[in-house]
Each structure stands twice: as structure tokens, then as C-alpha cells.
Design a protein around this motif. Sequence first.
Motif, PDB file in Angstrom:
ATOM      1  N   GLY A  54       4.706 -33.593 -61.339  1.00 47.57           N
ATOM      2  CA  GLY A  54       5.820 -33.850 -60.443  1.00 47.57           C
ATOM      3  C   GLY A  54       5.806 -35.241 -59.863  1.00 47.57           C
ATOM      4  N   LEU A  55       6.513 -35.388 -58.739  1.00 47.96           N
ATOM      5  CA  LEU A  55       6.683 -36.680 -58.080  1.00 47.96           C
ATOM      6  C   LEU A  55       5.801 -36.754 -56.838  1.00 47.96           C
ATOM      7  N   TYR A  56       5.149 -37.891 -56.673  1.00 47.44           N
ATOM      8  CA  TYR A  56       4.240 -38.107 -55.549  1.00 47.44           C
ATOM      9  C   TYR A  56       4.563 -39.437 -54.889  1.00 47.44           C
ATOM     10  N   THR A  57       4.480 -39.453 -53.578  1.00 49.03           N
ATOM     11  CA  THR A  57       4.704 -40.686 -52.836  1.00 49.03           C
ATOM     12  C   THR A  57       3.424 -41.508 -52.722  1.00 49.03           C
ATOM     13  N   SER A  58       2.286 -40.853 -52.511  1.00 52.10           N
ATOM     14  CA  SER A  58       1.047 -41.573 -52.208  1.00 52.10           C
ATOM     15  C   SER A  58      -0.128 -41.097 -53.061  1.00 52.10           C
ATOM     16  N   LEU A  59       0.107 -40.873 -54.345  1.00 48.21           N
ATOM     17  CA  LEU A  59      -0.993 -40.478 -55.221  1.00 48.21           C
ATOM     18  C   LEU A  59      -1.759 -41.728 -55.646  1.00 48.21           C
ATOM     19  N   ARG A  60      -3.037 -41.754 -55.364  1.00 51.19           N
ATOM     20  CA  ARG A  60      -3.870 -42.912 -55.658  1.00 51.19           C
ATOM     21  C   ARG A  60      -3.948 -43.181 -57.162  1.00 51.19           C
ATOM     22  N   ARG A  61      -4.098 -44.454 -57.507  1.00 51.74           N
ATOM     23  CA  ARG A  61      -4.160 -44.849 -58.909  1.00 51.74           C
ATOM     24  C   ARG A  61      -5.247 -44.104 -59.676  1.00 51.74           C
ATOM     25  N   SER A  62      -6.384 -43.859 -59.031  1.00 49.01           N
ATOM     26  CA  SER A  62      -7.508 -43.202 -59.705  1.00 49.01           C
ATOM     27  C   SER A  62      -7.196 -41.753 -60.079  1.00 49.01           C
ATOM     28  N   LEU A  63      -6.197 -41.146 -59.434  1.00 48.54           N
ATOM     29  CA  LEU A  63      -5.827 -39.762 -59.711  1.00 48.54           C
ATOM     30  C   LEU A  63      -4.539 -39.664 -60.526  1.00 48.54           C
ATOM     31  N   PHE A  64      -3.872 -40.781 -60.723  1.00 47.21           N
ATOM     32  CA  PHE A  64      -2.556 -40.788 -61.356  1.00 47.21           C
ATOM     33  C   PHE A  64      -2.677 -40.640 -62.863  1.00 47.21           C
ATOM     34  N   SER A  65      -1.879 -39.727 -63.434  1.00 49.26           N
ATOM     35  CA  SER A  65      -1.815 -39.532 -64.881  1.00 49.26           C
ATOM     36  C   SER A  65      -0.370 -39.643 -65.326  1.00 49.26           C
ATOM     37  N   ALA A  66      -0.102 -40.523 -66.280  1.00 52.53           N
ATOM     38  CA  ALA A  66       1.260 -40.700 -66.775  1.00 52.53           C
ATOM     39  C   ALA A  66       1.777 -39.444 -67.472  1.00 52.53           C
ATOM     40  N   ALA A  67       0.888 -38.549 -67.858  1.00 51.12           N
ATOM     41  CA  ALA A  67       1.306 -37.311 -68.516  1.00 51.12           C
ATOM     42  C   ALA A  67       1.801 -36.263 -67.524  1.00 51.12           C
ATOM     43  N   ARG A  68       1.482 -36.441 -66.225  1.00 46.55           N
ATOM     44  CA  ARG A  68       1.796 -35.409 -65.247  1.00 46.55           C
ATOM     45  C   ARG A  68       2.534 -35.926 -64.018  1.00 46.55           C
ATOM     46  N   HIS A  69       2.426 -37.203 -63.728  1.00 41.24           N
ATOM     47  CA  HIS A  69       2.869 -37.713 -62.430  1.00 41.24           C
ATOM     48  C   HIS A  69       3.871 -38.856 -62.550  1.00 41.24           C
ATOM     49  N   ARG A  70       4.747 -38.930 -61.532  1.00 44.06           N
ATOM     50  CA  ARG A  70       5.620 -40.081 -61.336  1.00 44.06           C
ATOM     51  C   ARG A  70       5.623 -40.409 -59.842  1.00 44.06           C
ATOM     52  N   THR A  71       5.848 -41.681 -59.509  1.00 42.98           N
ATOM     53  CA  THR A  71       5.856 -42.111 -58.127  1.00 42.98           C
ATOM     54  C   THR A  71       7.261 -42.056 -57.559  1.00 42.98           C
ATOM     55  N   SER A  72       7.373 -41.611 -56.321  1.00 41.49           N
ATOM     56  CA  SER A  72       8.679 -41.464 -55.677  1.00 41.49           C
ATOM     57  C   SER A  72       8.665 -42.091 -54.294  1.00 41.49           C
ATOM     58  N   GLY A  73       9.837 -42.143 -53.684  1.00 35.57           N
ATOM     59  CA  GLY A  73       9.953 -42.458 -52.273  1.00 35.57           C
ATOM     60  C   GLY A  73       9.906 -41.167 -51.474  1.00 35.57           C
ATOM     61  N   TYR A  74      10.351 -41.239 -50.236  1.00 39.44           N
ATOM     62  CA  TYR A  74      10.338 -40.069 -49.355  1.00 39.44           C
ATOM     63  C   TYR A  74      11.676 -39.349 -49.415  1.00 39.44           C
ATOM     64  N   LEU A  75      11.667 -38.095 -49.015  1.00 38.04           N
ATOM     65  CA  LEU A  75      12.883 -37.292 -49.071  1.00 38.04           C
ATOM     66  C   LEU A  75      13.949 -37.796 -48.118  1.00 38.04           C
ATOM     67  N   ARG A  76      13.536 -38.410 -47.020  1.00 36.26           N
ATOM     68  CA  ARG A  76      14.514 -38.948 -46.081  1.00 36.26           C
ATOM     69  C   ARG A  76      13.853 -40.009 -45.211  1.00 36.26           C
ATOM     70  N   SER A  77      14.675 -40.818 -44.574  1.00 38.87           N
ATOM     71  CA  SER A  77      14.180 -41.810 -43.633  1.00 38.87           C
ATOM     72  C   SER A  77      14.091 -41.183 -42.246  1.00 38.87           C
ATOM     73  N   PHE A  78      13.107 -41.627 -41.477  1.00 37.26           N
ATOM     74  CA  PHE A  78      12.977 -41.127 -40.104  1.00 37.26           C
ATOM     75  C   PHE A  78      13.637 -42.063 -39.099  1.00 37.26           C
ATOM     76  N   ASN A  79      14.270 -43.125 -39.605  1.00 40.16           N
ATOM     77  CA  ASN A  79      14.872 -44.095 -38.688  1.00 40.16           C
ATOM     78  C   ASN A  79      16.353 -44.256 -39.001  1.00 40.16           C
TER      79      ASN A  79
END
Length: 255
Positions: A54-79
Motif C-alpha cells: 500500500g501507500l505510506y507517508t513515512s516508511l523508512r528507506r531501509s524498509l521500503f520495497s518497490a514490490a509492495r510500497h509506494r510513498t504518499s502524502g497525508y489524507l488531509r491538511s491540518f491547516n
Amino acid sequence: DLAQADAIVVTLVDPTVPYAETVKLLKRHQVWRSHRDRVFVFDTGSSPAGLFPGLYTSLRRSLFSAARHRTSGYLRSFNEFIDEQPRDPRPPLLLSFQGNFTSRPRRLLFELNLDRPDVLIERTEPFWQRIGSPDSRDFKKDYALTIARSRFVLCPRGIGVSSFRLFETMQSARVPVIISDAWVPSAKIDWDAFSLRIPERDVHRVVEICEAEDATWADRAALARRAWEEWFSPVGLSHLLVDAIEDIPIGRAHV
């Protein structure tokens, strides 16, 4: 209808539940047990383990797998005040950072002791402790105004390798300066076109680096806003979500 869904997205966003307990809840949930071949997570936690595709905002590079993960932003802004600020054609501040002491890069920033009228580096109380307090509204307004008054906005990692600040800076049409060695940028987005990335070891050179790119700030700022609209705005995020699910190899076999 879960049986007919092409994909099932589960959000892991509850800050009141410990992360390990959230993982256990999902593994025990009927959705995961019966439809795991189509389940993707949208995980905005600060310290995720990357156990699910799935999508992760803060998954560290050492745990990131291109077969399973993609980087995302947040669901909404708090400001909610980000888009209300004036768009100064030449903001007075070269760079700014307001935040708390939650990581080594931030500590190094606070130790710079820069005495310049066009540089603002200020330690503030954690925003999360202000939510619901009488002054939280004024705090958010001041924070949004500081970003608007800056040409470059420093985005050092905090507890997680990403931060709301990165996407709020893009939304504000300002240039994000990313200081987070373990952060994995979202693929398919030309980050070099609108942002600067500084290794954590070079924090002491941040003013020098921003000054060297100051002539490019306006073009970068416009591209940052465009990238936010395309990928991280409420509409853009749905684009990012679908694109990521279709792109994850483990999902393509089932979706």
C-alpha cells in the motif's frame, strides 16, 4: 460489495491506538482474512513497519520495497489557513523553519544561530499539543503566514521521515527544502524540478545552498503548487492512490 471490489483500501491513521495494536487489529479483521489479495493500506503513521502492501507517508528507506510500497502524502491538511495567505511576488524571507526538537537535523538547525533578517529558524511547541486549545487557531495562522513570507521552507524530518510541512509548503507555492536521508520520494513526480534535497550531514550549508538557488525560486514555487494540485490535493490524492495500486506489482496480479 467487498466481493466485487477491485481493491480495498484500509486507512491506518488512528493516533490514539498504538501502532502495534493497529497492525494486530487489521490482521484479525475479516476484511484482511478474507480478501487479503485485494487489500492495500494507506498508512500515515510516523514509524510504520511496512507489513502490508500500500501507500505510506513515512516508511523508512531501509524498509521500503518497490514490490509492495509506494510513498504518499497525508489524507488531509491540518491547516485550513494555507490557501488564505497573500501570494507575495518576492517574499521577504530567504528561508524559514518553525518546529520542535524531534530529530537530529532539527537540533543541528537550532544550533546554527544565524543572525540574518531574511532567515527565520524558530523552535515552537509541538502543534499536536495545541489542538483544541484556545490559541491553536492563531498558531496555525501565524505558521501559514510564515510559510507565505518565505521563498524556501526547510522540511527536516521529525518523528517520522516525512512531515505535513512538506506538502503544506507545496500547497503554499513555496520551495520545500527536504532534509531527510531515509525518506523515499513518491515515484513519477519530478521532485528535482521544484524542491531542494539536502543531506542531513550538510544542514550547516542550508543558507549557502538556498542562496545559490534563489534565482530559481519563483519557477520552482509554481511547479511545487502544480505538483501539489496534481498529486496531493484532495482530488490529486485520489489520482495518486489509484496510480499506486495499479503500479504495485503485488497488486497488479489481482486488480
